[in-house]
Write a protein that holds these residues in place. Structure first.
Motif, PDB file in Angstrom:
ATOM      1  N   THR A  61       0.966  -1.227   0.046  1.00 46.40           N
ATOM      2  CA  THR A  61       0.002   0.126   0.137  1.00 46.40           C
ATOM      3  C   THR A  61       0.676   1.500  -0.132  1.00 46.40           C
ATOM      4  O   THR A  61       1.836   1.190   0.836  1.00 46.40           O
ATOM      5  N   GLY A  62       0.506   2.040  -1.070  1.00 41.32           N
ATOM      6  CA  GLY A  62       1.443   3.271  -1.094  1.00 41.32           C
ATOM      7  C   GLY A  62       0.794   4.512  -1.698  1.00 41.32           C
ATOM      8  O   GLY A  62      -0.448   4.636  -1.476  1.00 41.32           O
ATOM      9  N   PHE A  63       1.422   5.287  -2.214  1.00 37.93           N
ATOM     10  CA  PHE A  63       1.072   6.376  -2.924  1.00 37.93           C
ATOM     11  C   PHE A  63       1.743   6.568  -4.408  1.00 37.93           C
ATOM     12  O   PHE A  63       2.870   6.148  -4.654  1.00 37.93           O
ATOM     13  N   VAL A  64       1.020   6.919  -5.137  1.00 33.57           N
ATOM     14  CA  VAL A  64       1.516   7.589  -6.626  1.00 33.57           C
ATOM     15  C   VAL A  64       2.147   8.756  -6.358  1.00 33.57           C
ATOM     16  O   VAL A  64       1.564   9.610  -5.518  1.00 33.57           O
ATOM     17  N   GLU A  65       3.584   8.620  -6.898  1.00 31.57           N
ATOM     18  CA  GLU A  65       4.186   9.970  -6.534  1.00 31.57           C
ATOM     19  C   GLU A  65       4.534  10.562  -7.855  1.00 31.57           C
ATOM     20  O   GLU A  65       4.892  11.937  -7.893  1.00 31.57           O
ATOM     21  N   ARG A  66       4.446  10.101  -9.022  1.00 23.95           N
ATOM     22  CA  ARG A  66       4.915  10.549 -10.337  1.00 23.95           C
ATOM     23  C   ARG A  66       4.207   9.875 -11.466  1.00 23.95           C
ATOM     24  O   ARG A  66       3.985   8.517 -11.506  1.00 23.95           O
ATOM     25  N   ILE A  67       3.987  10.827 -12.532  1.00 21.82           N
ATOM     26  CA  ILE A  67       3.547  10.290 -13.694  1.00 21.82           C
ATOM     27  C   ILE A  67       4.456  10.792 -14.958  1.00 21.82           C
ATOM     28  O   ILE A  67       4.506  12.153 -15.040  1.00 21.82           O
ATOM     29  N   GLU A  68       4.867  10.191 -15.509  1.00 16.74           N
ATOM     30  CA  GLU A  68       5.925  10.609 -16.449  1.00 16.74           C
ATOM     31  C   GLU A  68       5.482  10.155 -17.965  1.00 16.74           C
ATOM     32  O   GLU A  68       4.908   8.915 -18.122  1.00 16.74           O
ATOM     33  N   PHE A  69       5.330  11.082 -19.100  1.00 19.53           N
ATOM     34  CA  PHE A  69       5.139  10.868 -20.324  1.00 19.53           C
ATOM     35  C   PHE A  69       6.291  10.686 -21.238  1.00 19.53           C
ATOM     36  O   PHE A  69       7.156  11.363 -20.943  1.00 19.53           O
ATOM     37  N   VAL A  70       6.317   9.774 -22.154  1.00 18.39           N
ATOM     38  CA  VAL A  70       7.258   9.547 -23.001  1.00 18.39           C
ATOM     39  C   VAL A  70       6.790   9.526 -24.453  1.00 18.39           C
ATOM     40  O   VAL A  70       6.275   8.540 -24.738  1.00 18.39           O
ATOM     41  N   THR A  71       7.216  10.429 -25.453  1.00 20.29           N
ATOM     42  CA  THR A  71       6.960  10.046 -26.990  1.00 20.29           C
ATOM     43  C   THR A  71       8.024  10.068 -27.561  1.00 20.29           C
ATOM     44  O   THR A  71       9.284  10.618 -27.253  1.00 20.29           O
ATOM     45  N   ASN A  72       8.084   8.809 -28.508  1.00 18.90           N
ATOM     46  CA  ASN A  72       9.395   8.719 -29.212  1.00 18.90           C
ATOM     47  C   ASN A  72       8.912   7.977 -30.415  1.00 18.90           C
ATOM     48  O   ASN A  72       7.616   7.999 -30.784  1.00 18.90           O
ATOM     49  N   ASP A  73       9.879   7.477 -31.635  1.00 23.00           N
ATOM     50  CA  ASP A  73       9.457   7.165 -32.883  1.00 23.00           C
ATOM     51  C   ASP A  73       8.724   5.653 -32.684  1.00 23.00           C
ATOM     52  O   ASP A  73       8.005   5.235 -33.436  1.00 23.00           O
ATOM     53  N   ARG A  74       8.587   5.070 -31.232  1.00 23.37           N
ATOM     54  CA  ARG A  74       7.775   3.588 -31.147  1.00 23.37           C
ATOM     55  C   ARG A  74       6.642   3.971 -30.610  1.00 23.37           C
ATOM     56  O   ARG A  74       5.616   3.129 -30.400  1.00 23.37           O
ATOM     57  N   GLY A  75       5.973   5.351 -30.074  1.00 26.80           N
ATOM     58  CA  GLY A  75       4.944   5.595 -29.807  1.00 26.80           C
ATOM     59  C   GLY A  75       4.870   6.050 -28.451  1.00 26.80           C
ATOM     60  O   GLY A  75       5.853   6.901 -28.262  1.00 26.80           O
ATOM     61  N   ASN A  76       3.894   6.407 -27.575  1.00 28.07           N
ATOM     62  CA  ASN A  76       3.657   7.110 -26.410  1.00 28.07           C
ATOM     63  C   ASN A  76       3.384   6.144 -25.455  1.00 28.07           C
ATOM     64  O   ASN A  76       2.551   5.286 -25.568  1.00 28.07           O
ATOM     65  N   THR A  77       4.024   6.384 -24.313  1.00 28.34           N
ATOM     66  CA  THR A  77       3.780   5.601 -22.756  1.00 28.34           C
ATOM     67  C   THR A  77       3.794   6.687 -21.759  1.00 28.34           C
ATOM     68  O   THR A  77       4.201   7.674 -21.867  1.00 28.34           O
ATOM     69  N   TYR A  78       3.161   6.103 -20.696  1.00 28.13           N
ATOM     70  CA  TYR A  78       3.273   7.005 -19.399  1.00 28.13           C
ATOM     71  C   TYR A  78       3.683   5.844 -18.402  1.00 28.13           C
ATOM     72  O   TYR A  78       3.283   4.733 -18.284  1.00 28.13           O
ATOM     73  N   THR A  79       4.481   6.399 -17.297  1.00 25.77           N
ATOM     74  CA  THR A  79       5.019   5.468 -16.342  1.00 25.77           C
ATOM     75  C   THR A  79       4.274   6.097 -15.087  1.00 25.77           C
ATOM     76  O   THR A  79       4.461   7.283 -14.518  1.00 25.77           O
ATOM     77  N   ILE A  80       3.853   5.179 -14.137  1.00 21.58           N
ATOM     78  CA  ILE A  80       3.192   5.568 -13.038  1.00 21.58           C
ATOM     79  C   ILE A  80       4.153   5.040 -11.877  1.00 21.58           C
ATOM     80  O   ILE A  80       4.239   3.692 -12.080  1.00 21.58           O
ATOM     81  N   SER A  81       4.772   5.688 -11.062  1.00 23.48           N
ATOM     82  CA  SER A  81       5.349   5.336  -9.986  1.00 23.48           C
ATOM     83  C   SER A  81       5.084   5.919  -8.791  1.00 23.48           C
ATOM     84  O   SER A  81       4.696   6.938  -8.554  1.00 23.48           O
ATOM     85  N   GLY A  82       5.680   5.178  -7.766  1.00 16.63           N
ATOM     86  CA  GLY A  82       5.637   5.524  -6.172  1.00 16.63           C
ATOM     87  C   GLY A  82       6.258   4.687  -5.264  1.00 16.63           C
ATOM     88  O   GLY A  82       6.902   3.831  -5.766  1.00 16.63           O
TER      89      GLY A  82
END
Length: 144
Positions: A61-82
Motif C-alpha cells: 500500500t503506498g502512494f502514486v508519486e510521479r507520472i511521466e510521459f514519453v513520446t518517441n518513434d515507437r509511440g507514447n507511453t506513461y509511467t506511474i511510479s511511487g
C-alpha cells in the motif's frame, strides 16, 4: 501485477515492477502503459493512495508519486511510479524523534503511530537502553 486506485483495479500494463530490498527502507513500484487514444485525462495523479496486487494478493500500500510521459518513434507511453507508506519516514522529519533519550523502541512506536499503523512493537533486540540516532536504526540497529 495490478494497481488499485480509488477502488478501481487497473490491468494490462506493458510492464510492472516492485523493488523490494532488505537494504531499502521503503519499496518502490512502477507501471508502464501505452497512452490511449481519445483519453484526455489519466485516472492517476500524484498523491493518490494505491494498492499493488499480485495474483489478487495485496503486496503493498503506498502512494502514486510521479507520472511521466514519453513520446518517441515507437509511440507514447506513461509511467506511474511511487513508493509504499514507509516513504513518509524517508522523506519526513517526524516530530519527537530528535528528542534526547528516545529509545529505538519508542522511535518505532512513534513512527507507527504517525503512519497510523496499529500494531505492537516488540523489542526482541532489547534496545531499551540504546538511544535512537536516525531512521536507519529502525531497519538496522547497531549491535550492542
Amino acid at each position: 501485477m495490478n494497481i488499485v486506485v480509488d477502488g478501481k483495479r487497473y490491468t494490462n500494463f506493458i510492464s510492472a515492477e516492485v523493488d523490494s530490498r532488505l537494504d531499502a527502507i521503503s519499496r518502490h513500484f512502477s507501471f508502464v502503459a501505452s497512452t490511449v487514444t481519445g483519453v484526455d485525462q489519466l485516472p492517476f495523479r500524484p498523491g493518490q493512495e494505491c494498492e499493488i496486487l499480485v495474483d489478487d494478493e495485496k503486496i503493498m500500500t503506498g502512494f502514486v508519486e510521479r507520472i511521466e510521459f514519453v513520446t518517441n518513434d515507437r509511440g507514447n507511453t506513461y509511467t506511474i511510479s511511487g513508493r509504499d507508506k514507509l516513504a513518509d519516514l524517508v522523506d519526513s522529519n517526524l516530530p519527537g524523534l530528535s528528542d534526547t533519550g528516545v529509545t529505538v523502541k519508542q522511535a518505532c512506536e512513534r513512527v507507527l503511530s504517525f503512519l497510523q499503523i496499529d500494531c505492537k512493537v516488540i523489542d526482541l533486540a532489547d534496545t531499551s537502553s540504546r538511544p535512537f540516532k536516525d531512521e536507519f536504526d529502525l531497519v538496522a540497529p547497531e549491535p550492542t
